[in-house]
Write a protein that holds these residues in place. Structure first.
Motif, mmCIF file in Angstrom:
data_model
loop_
_atom_site.group_PDB
_atom_site.id
_atom_site.type_symbol
_atom_site.label_atom_id
_atom_site.label_comp_id
_atom_site.label_asym_id
_atom_site.label_seq_id
_atom_site.Cartn_x
_atom_site.Cartn_y
_atom_site.Cartn_z
ATOM 1 N N LEU A 134 -1.719 19.326 7.030
ATOM 2 C CA LEU A 134 -0.584 18.483 7.562
ATOM 3 C C LEU A 134 0.673 18.818 6.958
ATOM 4 O O LEU A 134 0.736 19.278 5.834
ATOM 5 C CB LEU A 134 -1.092 16.855 7.222
ATOM 6 N N THR A 135 1.566 18.117 7.546
ATOM 7 C CA THR A 135 2.945 18.326 7.109
ATOM 8 C C THR A 135 3.385 17.243 5.874
ATOM 9 O O THR A 135 2.285 16.539 5.453
ATOM 10 C CB THR A 135 4.267 18.114 7.995
ATOM 11 N N GLU A 149 3.653 13.874 7.075
ATOM 12 C CA GLU A 149 2.294 13.190 7.428
ATOM 13 C C GLU A 149 1.299 12.965 6.036
ATOM 14 O O GLU A 149 0.835 11.885 5.715
ATOM 15 C CB GLU A 149 1.357 14.158 8.399
ATOM 16 N N TYR A 207 2.181 9.758 4.068
ATOM 17 C CA TYR A 207 1.499 8.450 4.653
ATOM 18 C C TYR A 207 0.279 8.528 4.240
ATOM 19 O O TYR A 207 -0.269 7.423 3.694
ATOM 20 C CB TYR A 207 2.008 8.408 6.118
ATOM 21 N N LEU A 208 -0.386 9.616 4.650
ATOM 22 C CA LEU A 208 -1.841 9.449 4.141
ATOM 23 C C LEU A 208 -2.217 9.181 2.845
ATOM 24 O O LEU A 208 -2.965 8.374 2.447
ATOM 25 C CB LEU A 208 -2.454 11.064 4.779
ATOM 26 N N ASN A 209 -1.578 10.080 2.073
ATOM 27 C CA ASN A 209 -1.735 9.830 0.238
ATOM 28 C C ASN A 209 -1.379 8.449 -0.064
ATOM 29 O O ASN A 209 -2.197 7.758 -0.809
ATOM 30 C CB ASN A 209 -0.692 10.681 -0.403
ATOM 31 N N GLN A 255 3.941 22.464 7.076
ATOM 32 C CA GLN A 255 2.409 22.184 6.274
ATOM 33 C C GLN A 255 2.531 22.145 4.983
ATOM 34 O O GLN A 255 3.113 23.326 4.402
ATOM 35 C CB GLN A 255 1.611 23.169 7.028
#
Lengths: 274, 402
Positions: free
Chosen positions: B114-115, B118, B121-123, B154
């Motif tokens: 993922l970039t 992205e 937000y995920l973390n 990425q």
């Protein structure tokens, strides 16, 4: 009581669940040219193989079934959803050991997000499937609106099974391999490539009863009923038993309850074991 | 200083309560990962118990910074991981009052495919923060990480330094009430490290509670209000950061107090450290004079000995040193008693605890007469005009024409 607290926490983590699901979906085809087309390719290959084997060679279609390819797909797609979800989510806690060791979050989001990601692919496949049904002029029934209910039932069953198995898999990696084998055999226990009438009425009562214990058999029959409109397109493949369906609902709920209980009781040991 | 008084007053305001906590690990002799072995060995208990923590009780006040130090295997990280709920104590209870974020392993939640965008937000959502909250501080995170230009690449193409920077930026900017930091300050280049420390100070000013596990006792002493010293799973000491840090050093033999060596043909009998009044002192201001007086004696004549002093900081780094030889000073032949002053008109050291070594040796360096390794200590306080190691004169002049 503790369980209710946990559920509340899971509810609070719904954004995480959503994000992890999205991650799984995004990552899967990130560096591939065809992207989501791939999620169509696999069931198509399965379809081709089974069509030739059972439609052409074994002549299963002779049982008064129209659109045999579509009959196959109506069962293959949910099975595909079921088996990939199982395989990925059973190993999910172990696969994400880095996360489990380093960060606290309700761990059940790991298996559930895998199911979520597979559900996305499944929905996409079903959508394309229905478009094909319409293009080929296959008569559909209004029961197709009940599709979300059937899918919900399948998800319940999946969550119950994988909560249990993914937690157990932390201690015994055998569970993963065992699941693979189980799925291999389980496939043939469902009326996917053959109509259910091949079983009912042809085998002794006790064998039939064993066959009907399988919750996936009922779920497959339901999918065939609502999506493929089996009463019209393949009357021989129709078998709806309310007793069976209620059994699946009840069984899934009990499984989820016990699975969740087991999962949460083991969860705090995951970080030590992985 | 002010903060310290603030929470000693309000004892009711607790951020973390650790009560009678014990944690036990099972050490498996050989992990039975498969069922067959498990069944074969079912009767044998395949593990030994290891108590990583034993009956730990302490509180952390709201707004306080607590540093946890201790040798490897003392239970520091276990304690921190129990605070995050990754592990659960066998006995006792840990209560956290407020939203917790942990920097245990930076970027543990990153997915390489993922970039950067992205992953932020995920973390953040793995850390338990909502998209809405992240949206608000997104720019801040990016700015802090200095990765603007790589945001849509990425993460797998990031260098390890960039990876860590992104991870730290997310965790430190998500605005928790209680921030748990494990040994992560040691990563990144120095500039970024300084930035992190600065951010931690800012969080302190904002009244956040911080728990810090570290090996760098000087960082612990500088940042924290109290230090908790763990050893063998027990609290060895909890209190004033400078005191505990110094004592810890002593124990860790980084500072072998009074470790003496040498043939003693020439013996150093007394060392005094004096302030501007000529009084012995252990506290100095940056810029004030210091005199180090060395008394020595030799029963038999010693030809041309060399006396030296050296000053180490609390991490064992040599900050300053000189000797009679370096400065072209000859003691001649020494017999009987003697006394020598090292006069430093203006002490250029900045805040911290320093350790003084005094030694006597032969001119060729082959014979070590007497060596008192880091036997003496003193503290330095500055007025806060400078940071780093040295207090230098710096004039700031504004020029009329640019």
């Amino acid at each position: 009581m503790r369980l209710r607290e946990r559920l509340r926490e899971l509810l609070r983590s719904r954004e995480l669940l959503w994000n992890l699901t999205r991650k799984e979906v995004k990552v899967k085809y990130k560096n591939s040219l065809l992207g989501f087309v791939w999620s169509m390719v696999y069931p198509m290959i399965m379809l081709a193989v089974y069509y030739v084997a059972f439609g052409v060679i074994f002549q299963v279609r002779s049982e008064g079934m129209r659109y045999f390819a579509f009959y196959l797909l109506a069962g293959i797609l949910p099975w595909n959803f079921f088996s990939t979800s199982m395989l990925l989510s059973v190993g999910s806690v172990v696969t994400n050991s880095l996360l489990v060791k380093k960060i606290y979050f309700p761990r059940e989001v790991l298996p559930i997000s895998q199911i979520g990601a597979q559900a996305f692919h499944f929905l996409l496949q079903e959508l394309v499937f229905v478009v094909f049904l319409v293009i080929f002029g296959v008569p559909l029934s209004p029961w197709i609106l009940a599709f979300p209910l059937v899918m919900m039932l399948q998800v319940l069953l999946l969550v119950g099974l994988t909560l249990f198995l993914s937690a157990l898999n932390v201690y015994f990696r055998d569970i993963q391999y065992f699941t693979e084998l189980l799925l291999l055999a389980w496939f043939w226990m469902n009326p996917i490539v053959y109509p259910v009438t091949f079983i009912l009425g042809r085998f002794p009562e006790w064998a039939q009863n064993i066959y009907l214990i399988n919750p996936m058999a009922h779920i497959t029959l339901l999918y065939q009923y609502v999506v493929y409109n089996s009463p019209v397109n393949a009357p021989s493949a129709v078998y709806i038993s309310w007793k069976g369906i209620l059994g699946v609902v009840g069984g899934s709920l009990v499984l989820i309850y016990l699975g969740y209980l087991y999962f949460t009781s083991q969860e705090h040991r995951f970080a030590e074991f992985i | 200083m002010e903060r310290k008084e603030a929470f000693s007053a309000g004892k009711g305001d607790l951020a973390v309560e650790v009560k009678d906590v014990s944690k036990c690990f099972r050490l498996y002799r050989d992990v039975n990962y498969n069922l067959k072995e498990k069944i074969i060995n079912w009767r044998k208990r395949g593990y030994e118990l290891f108590w990583a923590l034993n009956d730990i009780t302490f509180d952390i006040y709201r707004g306080e910074t607590l540093a946890i130090i201790g040798p490897n295997g003392s239970g520091k990280s276990t304690l921190l991981r129990m605070m995050t709920r990754i592990l659960r104590p066998e006995r006792g209870e840990i209560r956290m009052h407020g939203k917790v974020a942990a920097l245990l392993d930076l970027g543990a939640g990153f997915h390489p495919d993922l970039t950067g965008r992205e992953n932020i937000y995920l973390n953040a959502s793995i850390l338990g923060f909502k998209k809405r909250e992240v949206d608000r501080i997104f720019d801040e995170i990016v700015e802090f990480s200095e990765l603007e230009t790589f945001l849509d690449n990425q993460v797998k193409n990031y260098s390890s330094g960039m990876y860590v920077r992104l991870g730290f930026s997310v965790a430190i900017n998500v605005n928790p009430d209680i921030l748990l930091i494990d040994e992560v300050l040691a990563v990144g280049d120095e500039a970024f490290q300084a930035k992190c420390l600065e951010r931690i100070r800012k969080l302190q000013d904002e009244g956040k509670t911080i728990v810090l596990v570290t090996h760098a006792t000087n960082i612990a002493a500088q940042l924290s209000d109290r230090i908790l010293w763990l050893e063998y799973g027990k609290i060895r000491k909890l209190g004033n950061p400078w005191e505990v840090a110094a004592e810890y050093h002593e124990a860790m033999s980084l500072r072998p107090l009074g470790e003496e060596a040498g043939s003693k043909e020439l013996e150093i009998t007394e060392v005094g450290v004096f302030n501007h009044d000529g009084r012995p002192s252990e506290e100095f201001q940056t810029g004030s004079p210091m005199t180090i007086r060395v008394r020595f004696q030799a029963e038999n004549p010693v030809e041309d000995p060399v006396l030296s002093i050296s000053i180490h900081d609390s991490q064992g780094l040599l900050v300053y040193g000189t000797s009679t030889q370096r400065r072209g000073f000859s003691l001649g032949t020494v017999e009987g008693e003697g006394c020598l002053d090292f006069k430093i008109p203006s002490l250029m050291l900045l805040d911290g605890r320093y350790f003084l070594t005094v030694a006597a040796r032969s001119r060729d360096g082959l014979v070590n007469y007497h060596h008192l390794d880091k036997k003496y200590q003193f503290d330095v306080k500055s007025q806060g005009k400078d940071e780093g190691y040295l207090g230098m004169n710096c004039e700031i002049v504004r020029l009329r024409k640019a």
